[in-house]
Design a protein around this motif. Structure first.
Motif, short mmCIF file in Angstrom:
data_model
loop_
_atom_site.label_atom_id
_atom_site.label_comp_id
_atom_site.label_asym_id
_atom_site.label_seq_id
_atom_site.Cartn_x
_atom_site.Cartn_y
_atom_site.Cartn_z
N SER A 35 -22.50 23.36 30.55
CA SER A 35 -21.60 23.02 31.76
C SER A 35 -21.27 21.76 31.96
O SER A 35 -22.21 20.84 31.03
CB SER A 35 -22.90 23.34 32.94
OG SER A 35 -23.07 24.80 32.79
N TYR A 46 -25.93 20.08 40.92
CA TYR A 46 -26.17 20.80 39.89
C TYR A 46 -27.44 21.20 39.67
O TYR A 46 -27.90 22.15 39.74
CB TYR A 46 -25.52 20.48 38.81
CG TYR A 46 -25.38 21.65 37.72
CD1 TYR A 46 -24.41 22.44 37.46
CD2 TYR A 46 -26.48 21.72 36.82
CE1 TYR A 46 -24.54 23.49 36.23
CE2 TYR A 46 -26.57 22.74 35.71
CZ TYR A 46 -25.39 23.35 35.59
OH TYR A 46 -25.45 24.37 34.63
N ARG A 48 -29.94 20.36 41.65
CA ARG A 48 -30.81 20.91 42.73
C ARG A 48 -30.28 22.36 43.32
O ARG A 48 -30.66 22.65 44.16
CB ARG A 48 -30.80 19.68 43.84
CG ARG A 48 -31.57 18.75 43.27
CD ARG A 48 -31.54 17.63 44.79
NE ARG A 48 -32.47 16.50 44.59
CZ ARG A 48 -32.39 15.35 45.19
NH1 ARG A 48 -31.34 15.14 46.16
NH2 ARG A 48 -33.24 14.38 44.94
N ARG A 49 -29.42 22.68 42.65
CA ARG A 49 -28.60 24.07 42.85
C ARG A 49 -28.13 23.92 44.37
O ARG A 49 -28.20 24.91 45.07
CB ARG A 49 -29.54 25.31 42.66
CG ARG A 49 -29.79 25.26 41.05
CD ARG A 49 -30.70 26.41 40.89
NE ARG A 49 -31.31 26.43 39.53
CZ ARG A 49 -32.60 26.90 39.09
NH1 ARG A 49 -33.38 26.87 40.04
NH2 ARG A 49 -32.86 26.86 38.13
N GLU A 50 -27.54 23.15 44.69
CA GLU A 50 -27.02 22.60 45.96
C GLU A 50 -25.35 22.99 45.86
O GLU A 50 -24.59 23.01 45.13
CB GLU A 50 -27.02 21.34 46.63
CG GLU A 50 -28.56 21.17 46.83
CD GLU A 50 -28.70 19.41 46.97
OE1 GLU A 50 -29.78 19.21 47.31
OE2 GLU A 50 -27.78 18.47 46.81
N TYR A 53 -23.09 24.87 43.37
CA TYR A 53 -24.00 24.99 42.25
C TYR A 53 -25.10 25.67 42.63
O TYR A 53 -26.30 25.55 41.82
CB TYR A 53 -24.39 23.58 41.67
CG TYR A 53 -23.11 22.80 41.29
CD1 TYR A 53 -22.51 23.07 40.20
CD2 TYR A 53 -22.90 21.54 41.94
CE1 TYR A 53 -21.34 22.10 39.61
CE2 TYR A 53 -21.66 20.89 41.68
CZ TYR A 53 -20.76 21.20 40.46
OH TYR A 53 -19.86 20.43 40.10
N ALA A 54 -25.07 26.43 43.57
CA ALA A 54 -26.15 27.37 44.12
C ALA A 54 -26.70 28.31 42.95
O ALA A 54 -27.71 28.52 42.93
CB ALA A 54 -26.00 28.05 45.25
N GLU A 55 -25.67 28.84 42.13
CA GLU A 55 -26.24 29.80 41.12
C GLU A 55 -26.18 28.76 39.52
O GLU A 55 -26.51 29.75 38.71
CB GLU A 55 -25.07 30.90 40.77
CG GLU A 55 -25.01 31.52 42.32
CD GLU A 55 -26.07 32.49 42.71
OE1 GLU A 55 -26.95 32.96 41.74
OE2 GLU A 55 -26.42 32.29 43.54
N ALA A 56 -26.32 27.65 39.62
CA ALA A 56 -26.51 26.94 38.23
C ALA A 56 -27.75 27.49 37.75
O ALA A 56 -28.82 27.49 38.35
CB ALA A 56 -26.45 25.46 38.67
N ARG A 58 -30.87 26.15 35.07
CA ARG A 58 -31.72 25.09 34.95
C ARG A 58 -31.27 24.98 33.30
O ARG A 58 -31.36 25.54 32.60
CB ARG A 58 -32.89 25.47 35.13
CG ARG A 58 -33.89 24.01 34.81
CD ARG A 58 -35.25 24.42 34.79
NE ARG A 58 -36.19 23.25 34.63
CZ ARG A 58 -36.80 22.76 33.59
NH1 ARG A 58 -36.40 23.29 32.36
NH2 ARG A 58 -37.44 21.67 33.56
N GLU A 147 -37.94 31.28 37.59
CA GLU A 147 -36.65 30.90 38.65
C GLU A 147 -37.32 31.20 39.73
O GLU A 147 -37.73 32.28 40.01
CB GLU A 147 -35.45 32.07 38.33
CG GLU A 147 -34.89 31.38 37.10
CD GLU A 147 -34.31 30.05 37.07
OE1 GLU A 147 -33.64 29.64 38.23
OE2 GLU A 147 -33.95 29.61 35.99
#
Length: 150
Positions: A35, A46, A48-50, A53-56, A58, A147
């Motif tokens: 990515s 990314y 923090r999956r905000e 990028y909620a589905e990013a 780790r 997760e």
């Protein structure tokens, strides 16, 4: 030992360097997902999956440039290392700066490695491939955290 997928995050605003890094990493004999984000604020979002990028996923390793727009690499490192869920992710700085003070500061900020971007494309490619060999084939990476719904 079976192969495992390696999740890679490249944080770099220079398109040519992204291309070279991506190509060197894709030349792996392992399965990996790469990515790319192009500034420090996107990197933090990314990780923090905000927002978008909620589905990013780790990342297992981060390749980080220090000279970034919006939020520089040192600021991104501070966020990563202050977060208990992120601080175990190895960060490899790939920077055009070879100033001793920047290198020392990055290691003080707990980077796993600091690579000064070589002048030639061939040397750059070789450097990234060397990191890939070390981190993906020799070094044991931390296990992925379970997760959570957060």
């Amino acid at each position: 030992m079976g192969q495992r997928s390696v999740e890679i995050l490249i944080v770099e605003d220079n398109e040519a360097d992204v291309f070279l890094t991506y190509t060197a990493l894709r030349d792996a004999k392992i399965t990996n997902t790469i990515s790319v984000v192009t500034n420090g604020e996107e990197a933090v979002a990314y990780l923090r999956r905000e927002g978008k990028y909620a589905e990013a996923v780790r990342p297992d390793i981060i390749f980080l440039d220090l000279n970034l727009p919006m939020m520089n690499g040192h600021e991104v490192l501070a966020v990563i290392k202050a977060d208990p869920d992120l601080r175990a992710i190895p960060v490899v700085v790939v920077s055009g700066c070879n100033a001793e003070s920047d290198i020392a500061r990055a290691y003080d900020e707990q980077v796993a490695a600091y690579i000064v971007k070589p002048a030639s494309h061939e040397e750059y490619f070789t450097a990234i491939r060397a990191v890939k060999e070390l981190w993906f084939h020799i070094v044991a990476l931390p296990a992925k955290h379970a997760e959570s719904g957060t």
